[in-house]
Structures are given as C-alpha cells and as structure tokens.
Design a protein around this motif. Structure first.
Motif, short mmCIF file in Angstrom:
data_model
loop_
_atom_site.label_atom_id
_atom_site.label_comp_id
_atom_site.label_asym_id
_atom_site.label_seq_id
_atom_site.Cartn_x
_atom_site.Cartn_y
_atom_site.Cartn_z
N LEU A 110 40.26 54.77 6.04
CA LEU A 110 41.37 55.54 6.64
C LEU A 110 41.74 56.76 5.80
O LEU A 110 41.77 56.70 4.57
CB LEU A 110 42.61 54.65 6.79
CG LEU A 110 42.47 53.44 7.71
CD1 LEU A 110 43.82 52.73 7.84
CD2 LEU A 110 41.94 53.83 9.08
N SER A 111 42.08 57.85 6.49
CA SER A 111 42.58 59.04 5.82
C SER A 111 44.06 58.83 5.47
O SER A 111 44.71 57.91 5.99
CB SER A 111 42.45 60.25 6.76
OG SER A 111 43.34 60.08 7.86
N PHE A 112 44.59 59.71 4.63
CA PHE A 112 46.03 59.63 4.32
C PHE A 112 46.86 59.85 5.59
O PHE A 112 47.93 59.27 5.74
CB PHE A 112 46.40 60.67 3.26
CG PHE A 112 45.90 60.33 1.87
CD1 PHE A 112 46.20 59.11 1.28
CD2 PHE A 112 45.12 61.23 1.17
CE1 PHE A 112 45.74 58.79 0.01
CE2 PHE A 112 44.66 60.92 -0.12
CZ PHE A 112 44.97 59.70 -0.69
N PHE A 113 46.36 60.70 6.49
CA PHE A 113 47.12 60.95 7.72
C PHE A 113 47.19 59.68 8.58
O PHE A 113 48.23 59.33 9.12
CB PHE A 113 46.50 62.10 8.53
CG PHE A 113 46.58 63.44 7.82
CD1 PHE A 113 47.71 63.81 7.14
CD2 PHE A 113 45.50 64.32 7.86
CE1 PHE A 113 47.79 65.03 6.47
CE2 PHE A 113 45.56 65.54 7.21
CZ PHE A 113 46.71 65.90 6.50
N GLN A 114 46.07 59.00 8.70
CA GLN A 114 46.10 57.73 9.45
C GLN A 114 46.99 56.71 8.74
O GLN A 114 47.78 56.01 9.37
CB GLN A 114 44.68 57.15 9.59
CG GLN A 114 43.79 57.93 10.55
CD GLN A 114 42.33 57.51 10.42
OE1 GLN A 114 41.77 57.54 9.33
NE2 GLN A 114 41.72 57.14 11.52
N GLY A 115 46.87 56.68 7.40
CA GLY A 115 47.62 55.70 6.62
C GLY A 115 49.13 55.93 6.68
O GLY A 115 49.92 54.98 6.64
N ALA A 116 49.52 57.20 6.81
CA ALA A 116 50.96 57.52 6.81
C ALA A 116 51.67 56.93 8.02
O ALA A 116 52.87 56.70 8.00
CB ALA A 116 51.14 59.03 6.78
N GLY A 117 50.91 56.70 9.07
CA GLY A 117 51.52 56.20 10.30
C GLY A 117 51.23 54.73 10.55
O GLY A 117 51.34 54.27 11.70
#
Ligand code: NAP
Length: 336
Positions: free
Chosen positions: A130-137
C-alpha cells in the motif's frame, strides 16, 4: 513543519495552514512524520462544532494518516488521549522502530499536517503493497466497516448484504470486506459513475439512491437482505425495515437527523436495528482488524487509490464533503 489548525468553529475557511514544531512523544506514544491524512465526514462536524462534536480549541483535525515513525516515547502505559479519543484496552502494543512505514488511527494531536502524535496501540504497520495515500484512508473506513459487519453485525459467509451508500469511504471498505468474508453484496450510489465504481469493486448489483423508484427495484431484484449497512439512516431507515430478512439487522453507521419508523415492521421478522461506532472498538478489536486487513490483502484484496489534494486545500476538500454531491470515493490530503 506545517499543519492545519482550527481556532474557532465555523465554515471550511476556519481551516488555516500554520507552522508548528512537533513535540516529543510522551510515554506510550509515537511521533509520526505524515505523508498523507485521511478526510472523513466527522472532521467536518468537529470543525463546524455540530452533530454533538465540540473539541477543545484550537485543534488540528483528522484522526487517521500514514507516514513513518519519527520517534517512540518511553515504554509505559499508553497515554489516554484527549479530543474524545477512546483509551486502548487490551491491545498488544506493536513493536515499532524509527523509519517504519505505518498508518495511524485516533491520532491524539490531529493528522492534517506533517506530523502527528498517536498512542502506540493505535499505530499499525503499513502493508508493503500500500502507498501512503491508500494507508492514510484505512483506519476510519475499514475499521468502521469491519465493526459494523463482523463485531456488531455478526455476519456469516454467504449472507446477503446491502451496503446503502457503497460509493463513499465506509461503503468502499465494506465492499472490500464483503469480498474477503464471502458475502453476497449489493450497493447503492448517487451517480452513474459511482454505480460503476461499486460494480467494479465486486458488488452483485448497484442502484442509484437518487432515483426515487430504486426501493421497488431493489425489492424486486433481490428481495430481502440479512444485513443492511446504512450510511444515511435519517432518510432510509424506514425503507430498510421493509427489506430485512427474518432476524435481519440494520446497522446504523451514518445518520444526520431524525426519521419516523414503523416498529411493527421489526416484529414479525424479529429484526434488529443496531448502532455502530468505531470509537467503541477495543484495542484488541483494532489489532484483530489490522491483522484481518493484512490477510485480506495477501489474498488479493484491493484498496482503491483515493483522490489526493494538497494539504493547503483542506478547506476545499471539506466543502466537497459537505456539498452532498455524489461522492467520488475516499479523499486524502498530501502532507509532504
Ligand atoms: P463519504 O465518503 O462522504 O460517503 C457518503 C456516502 O453516503 C456515499 O456513498 C454517498 O453516496 C452516500 N449517500 C448519500 N446519500 C445517500 C442516500 N440517500 N442513501 C444512501 N447513501 C447515501 O462518507 P463515509 O466516510 O462513507 O461515511 C458515511 C457516513 O458514516 C457518514 O455519515 C459518516 O459520518 C458516518 N461514519 C460513521 C462512523 C461510525 O463510527 N459510526 C464512522 C465513519 C463514518 P453518493 O455520494 O454516491 O451519493
């Protein structure tokens, strides 16, 4: 470093970008350098001081985010957080090292910025795929959906599930879990683009909840559901009761007002209406959910890429959330 600060309740214009230096994490806490922060409807209620939310001012909004561990506080009892954060109970504290990729839930400092403080028990290793963007949500939508479907909903493999509001953050997460749990899932969305997205995520069917006749069509095409995960109970609860299977459950995840219902609709089927609130997850339930999420990803589960906006556009993102226009899925802020 930059972060968003709210100094008085009000419109999205109250979200202002300020300079701020991170504190050292206290005992049982972690300092995370954030790459991204997830935006949720609750952030707009807290900014506006509505729906029963009046956090102490000033504050930085945002409960979830993703980044790397910058510092770990001394061992000790996890510090119980302010800002309405629930204390973590019975959570096996994860081993964390500086530089590790993580995602965060219930940040005690707020996540709309380049740093946040979180209790150690609320910081989870970010799966490598997972990317940080995916992880943030991840935290709010995925942990809420899992609570509604499993911990509170008690759903079993093969159950027929309606995700009433499947195009948004929690709905999309519910589709992810439905696939992993072997459920038969249908959804609703408010635009043809949203309907297509829900179908692409594996729903067996999707109806447009802005089309007045969709209730009749749902009943005709599927009949009844064992579980309804409801994002808009103030408009839908009465209709939901007419779509429940015997012993079926409506799980109230989202509601922004009052509605009259006919309780008799529950009698013959011995149906239930159950509330769901993520804040009631114990530390152990959070830990279990994080483990299940990793397992689901290993088995091919897919987390859609969110829409990404610069941190400086937090006000615009809140306007979008509040517009009531058909949502285009999860939205996150780029904090780098
Ligand atoms: P979101 O990303 O803004 O999505 C909102 C969803 O509601 C969209 O799918 C939207 O569809 C749908 N919707 C709009 N009108 C609807 C209607 N008449 N019938 C059914 N669905 C409708 O928000 P979210 O993060 O998914 O959160 C959904 C709700 O749950 C919010 O009220 C939020 O505050 C609440 N929530 C509660 C908890 C908890 O712990 N209980 C946790 C997280 C969220 P279109 O945009 O396509 O029309």
């Amino acid at each position: 470093m930059k972060r968003i600060v709210v100094r008085s309740y009000g419109s999205p214009d109250q979200l202002t970008l300020e300079d701020s230096q991170p504190p050292s994490p206290g005992p049982g806490q972690v300092l995370v350098h954030l790459s991204a922060a997830g935006v949720n409807p609750v952030d707009t209620y807290r900014r506006a001081g509505t729906q029963g939310y009046t956090p102490d001012l000033p504050f930085t909004p945002g409960f979830e985010g993703a980044g790397v561990v910058a510092a770990v506080g001394a061992d000790g009892q996890p510090v119980s957080a302010g800002q309405g954060t629930p204390a973590a109970k019975g959570n096996p504290a994860p081993a964390l090292v500086v530089g590790q990729r993580v995602y965060v839930g219930w940040s005690v400092s707020g996540t709309y910025g380049q740093w946040c403080i979180a209790d150690r028990s609320q910081v989870f290793a970010l799966p490598p795929s997972l990317s940080f963007f995916q992880g943030a949500g991840l935290f709010v939508p995925y942990f809420t959906a899992y609570r509604g479907m499993v911990f509170r909903g008690g759903v079993q493999k093969g159950a027929k599930v309606l995700i009433h509001g499947a195009s948004g953050g929690v709905g999309s997460a519910a589709l992810f879990w439905a696939s992993y749990l072997g459920l038969l899932a249908w959804g609703t969305a408010g635009s043809s683009e949203g309907v297509q997205r829900v179908l692409n995520q594996g729903a067996l069917g999707c109806w447009n909840h802005r089309y007045p006749g969709y209730w009749v069509i749902m009943a005709r095409e599927v009949g009844r559901f064992d579980l309804i995960l409801e994002m808009n109970a103030h408009t839908n609860l009465q209709g939901d009761l007419g779509l429940l299977s015997p012993a079926g459950r409506v799980m109230v995840v989202g509601s922004r007002g009052d509605i009259a219902i006919t309780p008799r609709r529950l009698m013959g089927i011995e149906g239930d209406i159950r509330g769901v609130v993520l804040a009631k997850n114990t530390g152990e339930e959070n830990h279990l959910t994080a483990v299940e999420l990793e397992r689901a990803l290993e088995q091919g589960g897919h987390i859609p890429e969110p829409r990404v906006f610069p941190l400086s556009q937090a006000s615009e993102v809140h306007r979008l959330v509040e517009s009531g226009e058909a949502s285009s899925g999860k939205m996150v802020l780029d904090c780098r």
